[in-house]
Design a protein around this motif. Structure first.
Motif, PDB file in Angstrom:
ATOM      1  N   GLY A   1       0.828  -1.209   0.000  1.00 17.96           N
ATOM      2  CA  GLY A   1       0.000   0.000   0.000  1.00 17.96           C
ATOM      3  C   GLY A   1       0.859   1.254   0.000  1.00 17.96           C
ATOM      4  N   GLU A   2       0.211   2.393  -0.184  1.00 24.36           N
ATOM      5  CA  GLU A   2       0.880   3.688  -0.138  1.00 24.36           C
ATOM      6  C   GLU A   2       1.473   3.891   1.260  1.00 24.36           C
ATOM      7  OE1 GLU A   2       1.076   6.027  -2.586  1.00 24.36           O
ATOM      8  OE2 GLU A   2       2.039   7.518  -1.270  1.00 24.36           O
ATOM      9  N   ARG A   3       2.729   4.354   1.302  1.00 21.72           N
ATOM     10  CA  ARG A   3       3.394   4.569   2.596  1.00 21.72           C
ATOM     11  C   ARG A   3       2.811   5.813   3.283  1.00 21.72           C
ATOM     12  NH1 ARG A   3       8.934   2.939   3.128  1.00 21.72           N
ATOM     13  NH2 ARG A   3       9.471   4.995   3.920  1.00 21.72           N
ATOM     14  N   VAL A   4       2.540   5.683   4.559  1.00 26.93           N
ATOM     15  CA  VAL A   4       2.138   6.848   5.362  1.00 26.93           C
ATOM     16  C   VAL A   4       3.042   6.886   6.586  1.00 26.93           C
ATOM     17  CG1 VAL A   4       0.281   7.997   6.627  1.00 26.93           C
ATOM     18  CG2 VAL A   4      -0.275   6.608   4.627  1.00 26.93           C
ATOM     19  N   LEU A   5       3.733   7.993   6.778  1.00 28.36           N
ATOM     20  CA  LEU A   5       4.587   8.118   7.961  1.00 28.36           C
ATOM     21  C   LEU A   5       3.737   8.510   9.158  1.00 28.36           C
ATOM     22  CD1 LEU A   5       7.666  10.134   6.615  1.00 28.36           C
ATOM     23  CD2 LEU A   5       7.599   7.709   7.205  1.00 28.36           C
ATOM     24  N   ILE A   6       3.984   7.847  10.283  1.00 32.11           N
ATOM     25  CA  ILE A   6       3.314   8.243  11.530  1.00 32.11           C
ATOM     26  C   ILE A   6       4.410   8.578  12.525  1.00 32.11           C
ATOM     27  CG2 ILE A   6       1.837   7.472  13.426  1.00 32.11           C
ATOM     28  CD1 ILE A   6       0.550   5.510  11.468  1.00 32.11           C
ATOM     29  N   ILE A   7       4.382   9.777  13.026  1.00 31.32           N
ATOM     30  CA  ILE A   7       5.409  10.193  13.979  1.00 31.32           C
ATOM     31  C   ILE A   7       4.829  10.032  15.376  1.00 31.32           C
ATOM     32  CG2 ILE A   7       7.141  11.956  14.514  1.00 31.32           C
ATOM     33  CD1 ILE A   7       6.924  11.139  11.506  1.00 31.32           C
ATOM     34  N   GLY A   8       5.392   9.112  16.136  1.00 26.55           N
ATOM     35  CA  GLY A   8       4.933   8.868  17.500  1.00 26.55           C
ATOM     36  C   GLY A   8       4.172   7.561  17.615  1.00 26.55           C
ATOM     37  N   SER A   9       4.490   6.809  18.666  1.00 21.43           N
ATOM     38  CA  SER A   9       3.807   5.530  18.869  1.00 21.43           C
ATOM     39  C   SER A   9       3.025   5.516  20.184  1.00 21.43           C
ATOM     40  CB  SER A   9       4.806   4.372  18.844  1.00 21.43           C
ATOM     41  OG  SER A   9       5.617   4.406  20.005  1.00 21.43           O
ATOM     42  N   GLY A  10       2.402   6.658  20.510  1.00 18.13           N
ATOM     43  CA  GLY A  10       1.437   6.679  21.610  1.00 18.13           C
ATOM     44  C   GLY A  10       0.134   6.080  21.101  1.00 18.13           C
ATOM     45  N   PRO A  11      -0.925   6.140  21.911  1.00 14.55           N
ATOM     46  CA  PRO A  11      -2.207   5.586  21.459  1.00 14.55           C
ATOM     47  C   PRO A  11      -2.663   6.174  20.123  1.00 14.55           C
ATOM     48  CG  PRO A  11      -2.398   6.469  23.699  1.00 14.55           C
ATOM     49  CD  PRO A  11      -0.975   6.648  23.280  1.00 14.55           C
ATOM     50  N   ALA A  12      -2.445   7.467  19.897  1.00  8.80           N
ATOM     51  CA  ALA A  12      -2.886   8.069  18.632  1.00  8.80           C
ATOM     52  C   ALA A  12      -2.133   7.448  17.458  1.00  8.80           C
ATOM     53  CB  ALA A  12      -2.678   9.589  18.658  1.00  8.80           C
TER      54      ALA A  12
ATOM     55  N   LEU B   1       1.067  13.270  12.310  1.00 11.58           N
ATOM     56  CA  LEU B   1       1.865  13.712  13.451  1.00 11.58           C
ATOM     57  C   LEU B   1       1.107  13.343  14.715  1.00 11.58           C
ATOM     58  CD1 LEU B   1       4.487  15.139  13.773  1.00 11.58           C
ATOM     59  CD2 LEU B   1       3.305  17.300  13.467  1.00 11.58           C
ATOM     60  N   ALA B   2       1.626  12.384  15.435  1.00 13.77           N
ATOM     61  CA  ALA B   2       0.947  11.902  16.651  1.00 13.77           C
ATOM     62  C   ALA B   2       1.926  12.002  17.811  1.00 13.77           C
ATOM     63  CB  ALA B   2       0.482  10.462  16.445  1.00 13.77           C
ATOM     64  N   THR B   3       2.470  13.203  17.990  1.00 16.70           N
ATOM     65  CA  THR B   3       3.582  13.371  18.925  1.00 16.70           C
ATOM     66  C   THR B   3       3.144  13.796  20.337  1.00 16.70           C
ATOM     67  OG1 THR B   3       3.859  15.520  17.873  1.00 16.70           O
ATOM     68  CG2 THR B   3       5.376  13.807  17.227  1.00 16.70           C
ATOM     69  N   GLY B   4       1.858  13.913  20.556  1.00 17.07           N
ATOM     70  CA  GLY B   4       1.374  14.128  21.920  1.00 17.07           C
ATOM     71  C   GLY B   4       1.576  15.539  22.449  1.00 17.07           C
ATOM     72  N   HIS B   5       1.340  15.680  23.768  1.00 15.05           N
ATOM     73  CA  HIS B   5       1.350  17.008  24.390  1.00 15.05           C
ATOM     74  C   HIS B   5       2.746  17.508  24.734  1.00 15.05           C
ATOM     75  CE1 HIS B   5      -2.882  16.512  24.861  1.00 15.05           C
ATOM     76  NE2 HIS B   5      -2.761  15.495  25.688  1.00 15.05           N
ATOM     77  N   SER B   6       3.699  16.600  24.842  1.00 17.26           N
ATOM     78  CA  SER B   6       4.973  16.996  25.449  1.00 17.26           C
ATOM     79  C   SER B   6       6.066  17.318  24.439  1.00 17.26           C
ATOM     80  CB  SER B   6       5.464  15.876  26.379  1.00 17.26           C
ATOM     81  OG  SER B   6       4.466  15.561  27.308  1.00 17.26           O
ATOM     82  N   ALA B   7       5.816  17.064  23.160  1.00 14.21           N
ATOM     83  CA  ALA B   7       6.863  17.244  22.150  1.00 14.21           C
ATOM     84  C   ALA B   7       6.958  18.705  21.725  1.00 14.21           C
ATOM     85  CB  ALA B   7       6.592  16.336  20.956  1.00 14.21           C
ATOM     86  N   ARG B   8       7.571  19.511  22.581  1.00 11.68           N
ATOM     87  CA  ARG B   8       7.654  20.938  22.276  1.00 11.68           C
ATOM     88  C   ARG B   8       8.491  21.203  21.039  1.00 11.68           C
ATOM     89  NH1 ARG B   8       9.276  22.175  28.314  1.00 11.68           N
ATOM     90  NH2 ARG B   8       7.228  22.111  29.249  1.00 11.68           N
TER      91      ARG B   8
ATOM     92  N   SER C   1      -2.471  17.600  18.978  1.00  8.12           N
ATOM     93  CA  SER C   1      -2.077  16.197  18.964  1.00  8.12           C
ATOM     94  C   SER C   1      -1.816  15.611  17.597  1.00  8.12           C
ATOM     95  CB  SER C   1      -3.134  15.369  19.655  1.00  8.12           C
ATOM     96  OG  SER C   1      -4.253  15.303  18.832  1.00  8.12           O
ATOM     97  N   GLY C   2      -2.300  16.174  16.542  1.00  7.95           N
ATOM     98  CA  GLY C   2      -2.021  15.467  15.299  1.00  7.95           C
ATOM     99  C   GLY C   2      -2.340  16.263  14.050  1.00  7.95           C
ATOM    100  N   TYR C   3      -1.687  15.906  13.018  1.00  4.38           N
ATOM    101  CA  TYR C   3      -1.905  16.527  11.727  1.00  4.38           C
ATOM    102  C   TYR C   3      -1.825  15.458  10.656  1.00  4.38           C
ATOM    103  CZ  TYR C   3      -1.071  21.066  13.773  1.00  4.38           C
ATOM    104  OH  TYR C   3      -1.168  22.180  14.530  1.00  4.38           O
ATOM    105  N   ALA C   4      -2.677  15.551   9.691  1.00  4.45           N
ATOM    106  CA  ALA C   4      -2.494  14.723   8.511  1.00  4.45           C
ATOM    107  C   ALA C   4      -2.100  15.680   7.412  1.00  4.45           C
ATOM    108  CB  ALA C   4      -3.796  14.044   8.118  1.00  4.45           C
ATOM    109  N   GLY C   5      -1.022  15.419   6.755  1.00  2.37           N
ATOM    110  CA  GLY C   5      -0.594  16.366   5.732  1.00  2.37           C
ATOM    111  C   GLY C   5      -0.365  15.694   4.403  1.00  2.37           C
TER     112      GLY C   5
ATOM    113  N   GLU D   1      -7.344   7.203  14.854  1.00  2.00           N
ATOM    114  CA  GLU D   1      -8.155   6.512  13.837  1.00  2.00           C
ATOM    115  C   GLU D   1      -8.754   7.515  12.847  1.00  2.00           C
ATOM    116  OE1 GLU D   1     -11.123   3.981  15.631  1.00  2.00           O
ATOM    117  OE2 GLU D   1      -9.794   2.302  15.155  1.00  2.00           O
ATOM    118  N   ARG D   2      -9.280   8.573  13.401  1.00  2.00           N
ATOM    119  CA  ARG D   2      -9.920   9.572  12.519  1.00  2.00           C
ATOM    120  C   ARG D   2      -8.901  10.192  11.577  1.00  2.00           C
ATOM    121  NH1 ARG D   2     -13.768  13.919  14.512  1.00  2.00           N
ATOM    122  NH2 ARG D   2     -11.903  14.692  15.550  1.00  2.00           N
ATOM    123  N   CYS D   3      -7.703  10.421  12.110  1.00  2.00           N
ATOM    124  CA  CYS D   3      -6.662  11.033  11.298  1.00  2.00           C
ATOM    125  C   CYS D   3      -6.264  10.080  10.169  1.00  2.00           C
ATOM    126  CB  CYS D   3      -5.476  11.352  12.190  1.00  2.00           C
ATOM    127  SG  CYS D   3      -4.396  12.561  11.494  1.00  2.00           S
TER     128      CYS D   3
END
Ligand code: FAD
Length: 442
Positions: free
Chosen positions: A5-16, A168-175, A392-396, A429-431
């Motif tokens: 399938g088409e590659r999708v990068l996901i940054i962060g392995s928290g629940p999101a 981008l699923a990097t959560g609250h702490s990734a300043r 918490s997240g962006y789909a770009g 999931e929505r993202c």
């Protein structure tokens, strides 16, 4: 199947991030998860170093690493929704991978033999066996954009990871990610957050206040509470109450002190703790206005650094007995508490602006009254609690990089859920669904 399938990068392995990956697999995409921290097993060692040696690894700590921020908690699955069927269905991946049934209520610990690290390892195995990838110790430091379209990212080693879509699923702490977004001219927006202290008290005291009996019978669980107040027009409330819980050092950088709380699944610690937080308003952020949408991030950093200095420039948390906090006195001694890296007698109020400290102080009196008017006799400890900046997240896809770009989609939290593992996973999931529905550049 996602293998081709088409590659999708996901940054962060928290629940999101993890639930975005699982959903993408269902949608026929190939998720590539990049995580700055270590896997759930190795991450434990770095957490032990915070407790024992006051050393904070900026990539591997209570907030960063596989599973994200709440990985070592009892994983209370908060939802304010009565739609529990939706909620239970949400864990279908887990049910499929560990063949167990989860019973959910509005506030349920994942207990017994199922625990979060095992669930997370099972999700990772599921992503990999379905053709996805999960890479640890891979911190994203740069977005590769061409003509406004996402081309991929660079990690801290200079490695290039290519894809035309990015979650981008990097959560609250990734300043650093907030700062990178801002630097790249990608529109970001500050969301309201709250900040305050952690109050800890003997669990027996809360049991007594809530059950109205001198000793909790075995058939009753450790009691919890939830308090909401208005102090001088500001919302003040208890947050993330952890019965039988532990206060954890949750800084993500050396030179900062942050606390959060969690409960082991048996909730058998002799203490109960909760955040007592005050809504932060724009007027509190005026001194940081020059930072634009990052004003709250700078304010938060300033408070956390102040706490570190007050705590003796270690991971020791500034602490005060509740009675002394409310009367602004230095405590003569501190009671035993669950916070392992030690506590340091301090004037906690000096960590944050007076208006916020006043809100916490007045609300603390309320809490003490609810506990049977014990404010003058019972010891409470106070800890700082992290405020949250939500982005918490962006789909770009194409054209990412311009502030007005509609294709960089900030996630909106579902209103009927409160923040936490469940809402983050649902956002993921929505993202994923949004990313899958966007047309790709030709
Ligand atoms: C101690 C503690 C206990 C908690 N207990 C509960 C609970 O019982 N119930 C509940 O509902 N919630 C709980 N929470 C809150 C819950 O964990 C969070 O709301 C949830 O994890 C948010 O999920 P997320 O995926 O959005 O972000 P996160 O979980 O923060 O995950 C983000 C991930 O992105 C990674 N990352 C960040 N920047 C980069 C980068 N540049 N490159 C690569 N990777 C990056 C991080 O390492 C992290 O793994 C707890 C939190 C803490 C700290």
């Amino acid at each position: 199947m996602s293998r081709n399938g088409e590659r999708v990068l996901i940054i962060g392995s928290g629940p999101a991030g993890l639930f975005a990956a699982l959903r993408l697999i269902e949608l026929g995409k190939k998720p590539i998860v990049l995580e700055r921290g270590k896997d759930v097993r190795l991450r434990r060692r770095d957490i032990a170093l915070i407790h024992k040696q006051h050393l904070v690894d900026p990539d591997s700590n209570y907030c960063f690493g596989e599973g994200g921020a709440g990985t070592y908690s009892d994983g209370k699955l908060y939802t304010r929704s009565d739609k529990r069927a939706t909620f239970a269905g949400f864990w279908k991946y887990l049910l499929a991978s560990v063949h167990r049934k989860i019973f959910s209520s509005k506030r349920t610990p994942i207990s017994g033999r199922i625990n979060l690290p095992r669930i997370i390892a099972a999700i990772r195995a599921c992503i990999r066996s379905s053709g996805g990838e999960v890479h640890f110790e891979t911190r994203v430091t740069e977005f590769l954009l061409h003509d406004g379209a996402v081309q991929g990212v660079l990690d801290q080693h200079g490695n290039r990871h290519e894809a035309r879509q990015l979650i981008l699923a990097t959560g609250h702490s990734a300043r650093d990610i907030f700062e990178l977004l801002h630097h790249k001219g990608i529109a970001i927006e500050a969301k309201p957050f709250a900040l305050g202290v952690r109050a800890e008290h003997p669990q027996s005291l809360i049991d007594e206040a809530q059950y109205r009996c001198s000793q909790r019978p075995d058939y009753l669980p450790p009691a919890s509470y939830a308090l909401v107040d208005q102090v001088a027009g500001r919302g003040v409330y208890s947050f993330c109450m952890c019965p039988g819980g532990i206060i954890a050092p949750c800084a993500t950088k050396p030179g900062e002190v942050v606390t959060n709380g969690w409960s082991p699944s048996k909730r058998n610690n002799p203490f109960a703790n909760a955040g007592i937080v005050v809504a932060v308003e724009m007027t509190d952020l005026e001194p940081y206005a020059k930072y634009g949408p990052l004003a709250g991030v700078h304010f938060q950093r300033h408070v956390e650094q102040s706490a570190w200095r007050l705590g003796g420039e270690r991971q020791s948390a500034p602490a005060q007995r509740m009675i002394d906090f409310t009367e602004n006195k230095l405590s003569q001694s501190l009671p035993a508490c669950s916070y392992q890296p030690e506590s340091h007698r301090s004037y906690c109020r000096t960590c944050c602006p007076p208006r916020l400290a006043t809100g916490c102080r007045k609300h603390s009196k309320h809490l003490a009254r609810r506990c049977g008017g014990t404010i003058r006799t019972k010891p409470f400890s106070l800890r700082r609690n992290r405020g949250r900046v939500r982005l918490s997240g962006y789909a770009g896809s194409r054209n990412a990089g311009t502030p007005s770009n509609q294709r960089v989609v900030p996630l909106r939290r579902r209103r009927w859920l409160c923040w936490g593992i469940v809402s983050a996973a649902m956002d993921g999931e929505r993202c994923a669904e949004r990313a899958a529905s966007l047309p790709l550049p030709t």
